[in-house]
Design a protein around this motif. Structure first.
Motif, short mmCIF file in Angstrom:
data_model
loop_
_atom_site.label_atom_id
_atom_site.label_comp_id
_atom_site.label_asym_id
_atom_site.label_seq_id
_atom_site.Cartn_x
_atom_site.Cartn_y
_atom_site.Cartn_z
N ILE A 1 5.74 3.49 -6.50
CA ILE A 1 6.95 2.68 -6.61
C ILE A 1 6.56 1.29 -7.12
CG2 ILE A 1 8.84 1.61 -5.30
CD1 ILE A 1 8.65 4.00 -3.36
N LYS A 2 7.33 0.75 -8.01
CA LYS A 2 7.01 -0.52 -8.63
C LYS A 2 6.89 -1.63 -7.60
CE LYS A 2 8.50 -3.54 -12.45
NZ LYS A 2 9.50 -3.71 -13.53
N ILE A 3 5.87 -2.47 -7.74
CA ILE A 3 5.60 -3.56 -6.81
C ILE A 3 5.80 -4.89 -7.52
CG2 ILE A 3 3.81 -4.70 -5.43
CD1 ILE A 3 2.51 -1.92 -5.09
N ASN A 4 6.50 -5.79 -6.86
CA ASN A 4 6.60 -7.17 -7.33
C ASN A 4 5.71 -8.02 -6.42
OD1 ASN A 4 7.21 -9.78 -8.03
ND2 ASN A 4 9.42 -9.54 -7.92
N LYS A 5 4.49 -8.31 -6.90
CA LYS A 5 3.53 -9.03 -6.08
C LYS A 5 3.94 -10.47 -5.83
CE LYS A 5 -0.58 -6.28 -7.06
NZ LYS A 5 -0.79 -5.93 -5.65
N TYR A 6 4.96 -10.93 -6.54
CA TYR A 6 5.37 -12.33 -6.39
C TYR A 6 6.59 -12.49 -5.48
CZ TYR A 6 2.11 -12.73 -10.21
OH TYR A 6 0.98 -12.66 -10.97
N LYS B 1 0.84 -1.21 0.00
CA LYS B 1 0.00 0.00 0.00
C LYS B 1 0.87 1.25 0.00
CE LYS B 1 -3.66 2.39 2.53
NZ LYS B 1 -4.52 2.40 3.76
N ILE B 2 1.92 1.24 0.81
CA ILE B 2 2.85 2.38 0.85
C ILE B 2 3.53 2.55 -0.51
CG2 ILE B 2 5.02 3.23 1.86
CD1 ILE B 2 4.15 1.88 4.50
N LEU B 3 3.99 1.46 -1.10
CA LEU B 3 4.65 1.52 -2.41
C LEU B 3 3.68 2.05 -3.47
CD1 LEU B 3 6.85 -0.13 -0.91
CD2 LEU B 3 7.11 -1.48 -2.99
N GLN B 4 2.45 1.60 -3.40
CA GLN B 4 1.46 2.06 -4.37
C GLN B 4 1.21 3.55 -4.23
OE1 GLN B 4 -2.44 0.27 -3.95
NE2 GLN B 4 -2.91 0.56 -6.11
N GLU B 5 1.09 4.01 -2.99
CA GLU B 5 0.85 5.45 -2.76
C GLU B 5 2.01 6.29 -3.26
OE1 GLU B 5 0.22 5.54 1.42
OE2 GLU B 5 -1.90 4.94 1.30
N LYS B 6 3.23 5.75 -3.16
CA LYS B 6 4.42 6.48 -3.60
C LYS B 6 4.75 6.23 -5.08
CE LYS B 6 5.56 8.14 0.50
NZ LYS B 6 5.65 9.60 0.81
N ARG C 1 10.89 -4.88 0.15
CA ARG C 1 10.19 -4.58 -1.11
C ARG C 1 10.69 -3.29 -1.74
NH1 ARG C 1 6.78 -8.68 -0.93
NH2 ARG C 1 6.45 -9.49 1.18
N LEU C 2 11.06 -2.32 -0.92
CA LEU C 2 11.68 -1.11 -1.45
C LEU C 2 13.03 -1.42 -2.11
CD1 LEU C 2 11.05 1.47 1.44
CD2 LEU C 2 10.18 1.66 -0.90
N ASP C 3 13.81 -2.28 -1.47
CA ASP C 3 15.12 -2.64 -2.00
C ASP C 3 14.97 -3.37 -3.33
OD1 ASP C 3 17.86 -2.73 -2.06
OD2 ASP C 3 18.11 -4.04 -0.33
N TRP C 4 13.95 -4.23 -3.44
CA TRP C 4 13.70 -4.91 -4.71
C TRP C 4 13.44 -3.87 -5.82
CZ3 TRP C 4 9.88 -4.62 -8.30
CH2 TRP C 4 9.98 -5.51 -9.37
N ALA C 5 12.62 -2.87 -5.51
CA ALA C 5 12.29 -1.85 -6.51
C ALA C 5 13.55 -1.08 -6.93
CB ALA C 5 11.25 -0.88 -5.95
N CYS C 6 14.45 -0.82 -5.98
CA CYS C 6 15.70 -0.12 -6.31
C CYS C 6 16.61 -0.98 -7.19
CB CYS C 6 16.44 0.26 -5.02
SG CYS C 6 15.62 1.52 -4.02
N VAL C 7 16.73 -2.26 -6.85
CA VAL C 7 17.54 -3.17 -7.66
C VAL C 7 16.95 -3.30 -9.05
CG1 VAL C 7 18.32 -5.57 -7.90
CG2 VAL C 7 18.44 -4.44 -5.68
#
Length: 407
Positions: A211-216, A204-209, A359-365
């Motif tokens: 930021i790309k989400i990997n749901k898997y 939810k935080i990533l979506q609000e910001k 999950r933030l680190d995944w988006a950065c990578v």
């Protein structure tokens, strides 16, 4: 080359066994070259057909896993990073399958190419399909081959159906993503409601910001699986980081830092990497060590000395910590700080943060692999905070120097 197959299974011998079962009269010659295992398969022709020759070149990851570590220097792991970035850059008419495809790439552990070097091998398409099924593979296929489904380079699933091509075409409705239990033993575990809540709140935080989400991405560890560092351990670590941090910013010399740590009986808790830094604090090492401000910030938050961790879109300021709360300083005995700490934040609160930073680190990578700039958060801040959080939860039971931030 006809195609390259990628699988989460490893074992060159299993591939050779498949060749022997499909072509029992063949002559197989094996060799090793530049880290790859090579099999040359010569197949005799019949009365009215000439013989043929295939070459299979195989390699596997040095450390099989269910993820692609950012720091692994294994050649195949590096290639998988590139493969992930390439697939992520492609347009797809089926985003669900593309997301599964990207998740599957992270689980791959072996790569083997098949080339037709001489003649036309009988029943080669059936052999490739059987091999793909046995290995639960995905295939990167060249155009105009016996298994091609598109005019350009493209990907097929284990049934040789089109997974993705350069025009975004996709012929499959599902893609299995399997993880060998030896590498990741969580698929059979019961996921707790708390784990689900952490993941939902983080996304939810990533979506609000935006930021790309990997749901898997998998769930993080359940609370009962985790042993938090004790308040005393955390306090000791903060004190050592605070002293080495002063050296990184040229506030004190390395000699002064070493003497301070020895005087107050903390030297035995200094890690090998930190001792190496204090022995020879080069400018490069100082730059690296200066990032540990973020680790100090997280650990002080864990000890309730920092009330709000804040969003990782900017660097923290250790000057915001009241001087009387800071563990080290002129004429300060750090043991007074260590001995005054009896409590830390709850395991649940730390794990909720760990899930978010995972999950933030995944988006950065992911952004880095795709040559994109991450502006919503600061990747360096995210990494250091993730590092400290992983240490706090004893991730992989690693000590400070050996903590990893797997995504």
């Amino acid at each position: 080359m006809i195609c390259t197959l990628y699988s989460h299974h490893i074992g060159f011998d299993k591939i050779i066994e498949s060749v022997e079962n499909s072509y029992p009269q063949s002559i197989i010659t094996s060799s090793n070259q530049n880290g790859s295992q090579i099999a040359t398969i010569e197949i005799k022709g019949g009365f009215l057909s000439s013989g043929s020759k295939l070459t299979i070149v195989y390699r596997e990851r040095e450390q099989p896993s269910y993820q692609i570590p950012d720091t692994d220097e294994c050649p195949l792991t590096g290639n998988l990073r590139g493969l992930y970035g390439y697939v992520d850059s492609l347009y797809s008419k089926n985003e669900k399958i593309k997301a599964l495809f990207l998740h599957k790439i992270q689980t791959l552990n072996s790569e083997f190419s098949i080339s037709q070097d001489k003649g036309q091998t009988k029943d080669l398409k059936d052999f490739i399909k059987k091999l793909a099924k046995d290995q639960e593979a995905i295939l990167f296929v060249q155009p105009k081959t016996i298994i091609s489904k598109s005019d350009g380079q493209h990907f097929l699933d284990e049934n040789l159906d089109l997974l993705l091509d350069n025009d975004g075409n996709c012929e499959v409705e599902n893609l299995d993503v399997k993880i060998k239990s030896a590498y990741y033993d969580k698929e059979s575990e019961v996921i707790t409601e708390e784990q689900k809540q952490w993941k939902t709140a983080s996304e939810k935080i990533l979506q609000e910001k935006e930021i790309k989400i990997n749901k898997y991405l998998p769930y993080i560890e359940a609370e009962e699986e985790v042993v938090l560092r004790t308040p005393k351990e955390i306090a000791q670590r903060v004190c050592i980081l605070a002293i080495t941090n002063l050296v990184s910013f040229n506030t004190i010399s390395n000699e002064e830092a070493t003497e301070y740590l020895q005087t107050y009986n903390l030297w035995d808790f200094v890690t090998p990497n930190e001792k190496d830094f204090l022995a020879n604090p080069t400018e490069q090492k100082k730059s690296h060590e200066s990032w540990k401000c973020e680790c100090i910030w997280v650990l002080m938050f864990a000890l309730n000395k920092v009330q709000e961790l804040g969003f990782p879109d900017e660097l923290c300021s250790l000057n915001d910590i009241p001087e009387e709360e800071y563990p080290v300083g002129p004429d300060k005995d750090p043991n007074d700080f260590i001995n005054s700490v009896f409590n830390a934040r709850s395991k649940s609160e730390i794990l909720a943060l760990n899930d978010l930073y995972y999950r933030l680190d995944w988006a950065c990578v992911d952004a880095r692999l795709n040559g994109q700039e991450m502006t919503t958060v600061h990747p360096g801040v995210v990494y250091e905070r993730h590092y400290a959080l992983n240490w706090l939860i004893s991730y992989s039971e690693a000590e400070w120097d050996d903590v990893t931030c797997d995504t």
